[in-house]
Motif scaffolding. Structure first.
Motif, PDB file in Angstrom:
ATOM      1  N   VAL A 142       0.845  -1.200   0.000  1.00 56.41           N
ATOM      2  CA  VAL A 142       0.000   0.000   0.000  1.00 56.41           C
ATOM      3  C   VAL A 142       0.878   1.247   0.000  1.00 56.41           C
ATOM      4  N   LYS A 143       1.927   1.226   0.805  1.00 55.64           N
ATOM      5  CA  LYS A 143       2.851   2.371   0.847  1.00 55.64           C
ATOM      6  C   LYS A 143       3.540   2.561  -0.499  1.00 55.64           C
ATOM      7  N   LYS A 144       3.906   1.465  -1.142  1.00 53.08           N
ATOM      8  CA  LYS A 144       4.569   1.552  -2.444  1.00 53.08           C
ATOM      9  C   LYS A 144       3.661   2.227  -3.463  1.00 53.08           C
ATOM     10  N   ALA A 145       2.390   1.837  -3.478  1.00 54.59           N
ATOM     11  CA  ALA A 145       1.441   2.464  -4.410  1.00 54.59           C
ATOM     12  C   ALA A 145       1.278   3.950  -4.093  1.00 54.59           C
ATOM     13  N   THR A 146       1.123   4.264  -2.815  1.00 50.01           N
ATOM     14  CA  THR A 146       0.945   5.659  -2.407  1.00 50.01           C
ATOM     15  C   THR A 146       2.157   6.494  -2.804  1.00 50.01           C
ATOM     16  N   ASP A 147       3.352   5.966  -2.562  1.00 50.47           N
ATOM     17  CA  ASP A 147       4.577   6.675  -2.927  1.00 50.47           C
ATOM     18  C   ASP A 147       4.696   6.876  -4.435  1.00 50.47           C
ATOM     19  N   ALA A 148       4.062   5.962  -5.211  1.00 51.34           N
ATOM     20  CA  ALA A 148       4.088   6.076  -6.668  1.00 51.34           C
ATOM     21  C   ALA A 148       2.985   6.995  -7.194  1.00 51.34           C
ATOM     22  N   GLY A 149       2.209   7.572  -6.281  1.00 54.10           N
ATOM     23  CA  GLY A 149       1.152   8.497  -6.698  1.00 54.10           C
ATOM     24  C   GLY A 149      -0.162   7.829  -7.027  1.00 54.10           C
ATOM     25  N   VAL A 150      -0.315   6.554  -6.630  1.00 53.90           N
ATOM     26  CA  VAL A 150      -1.565   5.828  -6.869  1.00 53.90           C
ATOM     27  C   VAL A 150      -2.280   5.669  -5.536  1.00 53.90           C
ATOM     28  N   PRO A 151      -3.365   6.403  -5.294  1.00 50.82           N
ATOM     29  CA  PRO A 151      -4.042   6.330  -3.997  1.00 50.82           C
ATOM     30  C   PRO A 151      -4.752   4.993  -3.805  1.00 50.82           C
ATOM     31  N   VAL A 152      -4.724   4.505  -2.567  1.00 48.50           N
ATOM     32  CA  VAL A 152      -5.319   3.211  -2.241  1.00 48.50           C
ATOM     33  C   VAL A 152      -6.477   3.417  -1.269  1.00 48.50           C
ATOM     34  N   PHE A 153      -7.581   2.731  -1.573  1.00 47.10           N
ATOM     35  CA  PHE A 153      -8.798   2.807  -0.758  1.00 47.10           C
ATOM     36  C   PHE A 153      -9.132   1.394  -0.295  1.00 47.10           C
ATOM     37  N   LEU A 154      -9.007   1.155   1.003  1.00 50.11           N
ATOM     38  CA  LEU A 154      -9.209  -0.177   1.553  1.00 50.11           C
ATOM     39  C   LEU A 154     -10.674  -0.394   1.904  1.00 50.11           C
ATOM     40  N   ILE A 155     -11.145  -1.598   1.623  1.00 49.15           N
ATOM     41  CA  ILE A 155     -12.505  -1.983   1.978  1.00 49.15           C
ATOM     42  C   ILE A 155     -12.471  -3.299   2.755  1.00 49.15           C
ATOM     43  N   ASP A 156     -13.444  -3.475   3.645  1.00 49.45           N
ATOM     44  CA  ASP A 156     -13.675  -4.721   4.373  1.00 49.45           C
ATOM     45  C   ASP A 156     -12.625  -5.020   5.439  1.00 49.45           C
ATOM     46  N   ARG A 157     -11.337  -4.926   5.094  1.00 51.41           N
ATOM     47  CA  ARG A 157     -10.279  -5.266   6.039  1.00 51.41           C
ATOM     48  C   ARG A 157      -9.334  -4.074   6.229  1.00 51.41           C
ATOM     49  N   GLU A 158      -9.014  -3.797   7.480  1.00 53.59           N
ATOM     50  CA  GLU A 158      -8.060  -2.744   7.782  1.00 53.59           C
ATOM     51  C   GLU A 158      -6.628  -3.273   7.681  1.00 53.59           C
ATOM     52  N   ILE A 159      -5.677  -2.348   7.638  1.00 53.25           N
ATOM     53  CA  ILE A 159      -4.276  -2.711   7.823  1.00 53.25           C
ATOM     54  C   ILE A 159      -3.810  -2.112   9.145  1.00 53.25           C
ATOM     55  N   ASN A 160      -2.682  -2.598   9.637  1.00 53.84           N
ATOM     56  CA  ASN A 160      -2.202  -2.173  10.950  1.00 53.84           C
ATOM     57  C   ASN A 160      -1.334  -0.925  10.882  1.00 53.84           C
ATOM     58  N   GLN A 161      -1.749   0.007  10.062  1.00 52.64           N
ATOM     59  CA  GLN A 161      -1.061   1.297   9.999  1.00 52.64           C
ATOM     60  C   GLN A 161      -2.000   2.317   9.383  1.00 52.64           C
ATOM     61  N   THR A 162      -1.931   3.526   9.878  1.00 56.13           N
ATOM     62  CA  THR A 162      -2.713   4.618   9.299  1.00 56.13           C
ATOM     63  C   THR A 162      -1.772   5.594   8.599  1.00 56.13           C
ATOM     64  N   GLY A 163      -2.355   6.449   7.753  1.00 56.16           N
ATOM     65  CA  GLY A 163      -1.575   7.497   7.116  1.00 56.16           C
ATOM     66  C   GLY A 163      -1.025   7.155   5.751  1.00 56.16           C
ATOM     67  N   ILE A 164      -1.244   5.915   5.287  1.00 57.32           N
ATOM     68  CA  ILE A 164      -0.756   5.585   3.933  1.00 57.32           C
ATOM     69  C   ILE A 164      -1.914   5.321   2.968  1.00 57.32           C
ATOM     70  N   ALA A 165      -2.974   4.670   3.427  1.00 58.71           N
ATOM     71  CA  ALA A 165      -4.172   4.533   2.584  1.00 58.71           C
ATOM     72  C   ALA A 165      -4.997   5.812   2.711  1.00 58.71           C
TER      73      ALA A 165
END
Length: 333
Positions: free
Chosen positions: A122-145
């Motif tokens: 998720v961080k890799k996509a965000t750093d590449a300028g591709v925003p990520v929107f998570l559904i159904d399941r969370e990840i154990n970090q905030t501030g990147i999606a």
């Protein structure tokens, strides 16, 4: 014989043609963007109008419902879509996210393959300028999606557990089937179940097994449990797929009076509730969460902000025989 003057004219024409081709290519870079957006506007540096939708296997009707809903909503907003499954394999998920990045996706809608394993991709996509929107399941970090939109699993589990206790008259032996240990939802639901059931000292948990959200695995685990603990009065499962596996195992063992409760609100579970072989399930609205994610992705692409907090929760609803006719494919009719 060579003619230097003619050669200069030809070279000049070639340079002009190359310049025109370059201008044409630059001018088309935002032509794929949906109406009202451009490749250089909003919060994404992506240059396509592709929304990549990545979920667990569509063999589970819940994941198929959310993928279908996301695809339909995205296409209604003018985007192209790609839909793929990571099959709960973090390595495959990473490959699919890399592919979305290489295609300069405008956004990724992701039901992830692990709360910890998904942080890096998720961080890799965000750093590449591709925003990520998570559904159904969370990840154990905030501030990147850009968003984490999930059902209120604790609230839904407590609803299901309250109905389970009621169905068992507050007493008896029961079994719990849990989901994948890498999935945060599995732990949250199990805790929600136990927060309620632990208040009833005459409810005895005689076995707990993970069946990894899988129907066949739940069937096999339930068969083994029944051989060791034939005297059970209830089964509570972390999703409907496992509940259905338990129902099949109980039927094979000719046990027809066992209270079974699931979680998800799948059409198959609703059919079993109507038939009387399941007592209840907690609906988590898969379509609604997926649609919200796409709508917020669209807003982010166009404005650079979703206008919403990152963590968002949608309440679950209890489905029983009394209201089963009011529900369809992971949604209220």
């Amino acid at each position: 014989m060579n003619h230097p003057g003619r050669r200069l004219v030809v070279q000049a024409a070639a340079v002009m043609a190359a310049g025109l081709l370059s201008l044409t290519a630059c001018g088309s870079s935002s032509s794929d963007a949906p109406e009202g957006a451009s490749a250089s506007s909003g919060g994404s540096s992506a240059s396509s109008n592709l929304i990549a939708i990545i979920t667990p296997s569509p063999d589970n009707p819940f994941f198929k419902a959310e993928a279908d809903a996301a695809k339909k909503k995205a296409e209604s907003l003018g985007y192209e879509t790609s839909v793929a499954s990571h099959d709960d394999d973090p390595n495959k998920q990473s490959e699919l996210i890399d592919a979305a990045i290489s295609r300069k996706a405008a956004a990724i809608i992701l039901d992830n393959a692990g709360a910890d394993a998904s942080i890096g991709p998720v961080k890799k996509a965000t750093d590449a300028g591709v925003p990520v929107f998570l559904i159904d399941r969370e990840i154990n970090q905030t501030g990147i999606a850009k968003a984490q939109i999930v059902s209120n699993n604790s609230q839904g589990a407590q609803l299901a557990a309250q109905e389970f206790v009621k169905g068992m008259d507050g007493k008896g032996n029961y079994v719990e089937l849990t989901g994948k240990e890498s999935d945060t939802n599995a732990g949250v639901r199990s805790k929600g179940f136990n927060d309620v059931i632990s208040q009833y000292p005459d409810m005895k948990k005689v076995a707990v097994q993970t069946a990894n959200w899988d129907q066949q695995e739940a069937f096999s685990k339930m068969e083994t449990i029944l051989q060791r603990n034939p005297d059970i009065q209830g089964v509570i499962a972390g999703n409907d797929t496992m509940a259905l596996g338990a129902v099949a195992a109980l039927k094979a063992a000719k046990k027809t009076d066992v209270v079974v409760v699931g979680f998800d609100g799948s059409p198959d579970a609703i059919a079993q509730i109507k038939a009387g072989t399941m007592l209840a399930t907690a609906l988590q609205p898969a379509a609604l969460g997926a649609e919200r994610a796409v709508e917020q992705a669209d807003t982010f692409i166009k404005t650079g902000s979703t206008g919403q907090p990152e963590k968002q929760s949608i309440d679950c609803e209890l489905i029983t025989k009394d209201n089963a006719d009011q529900y369809g494919v992971f949604a209220k009719l």
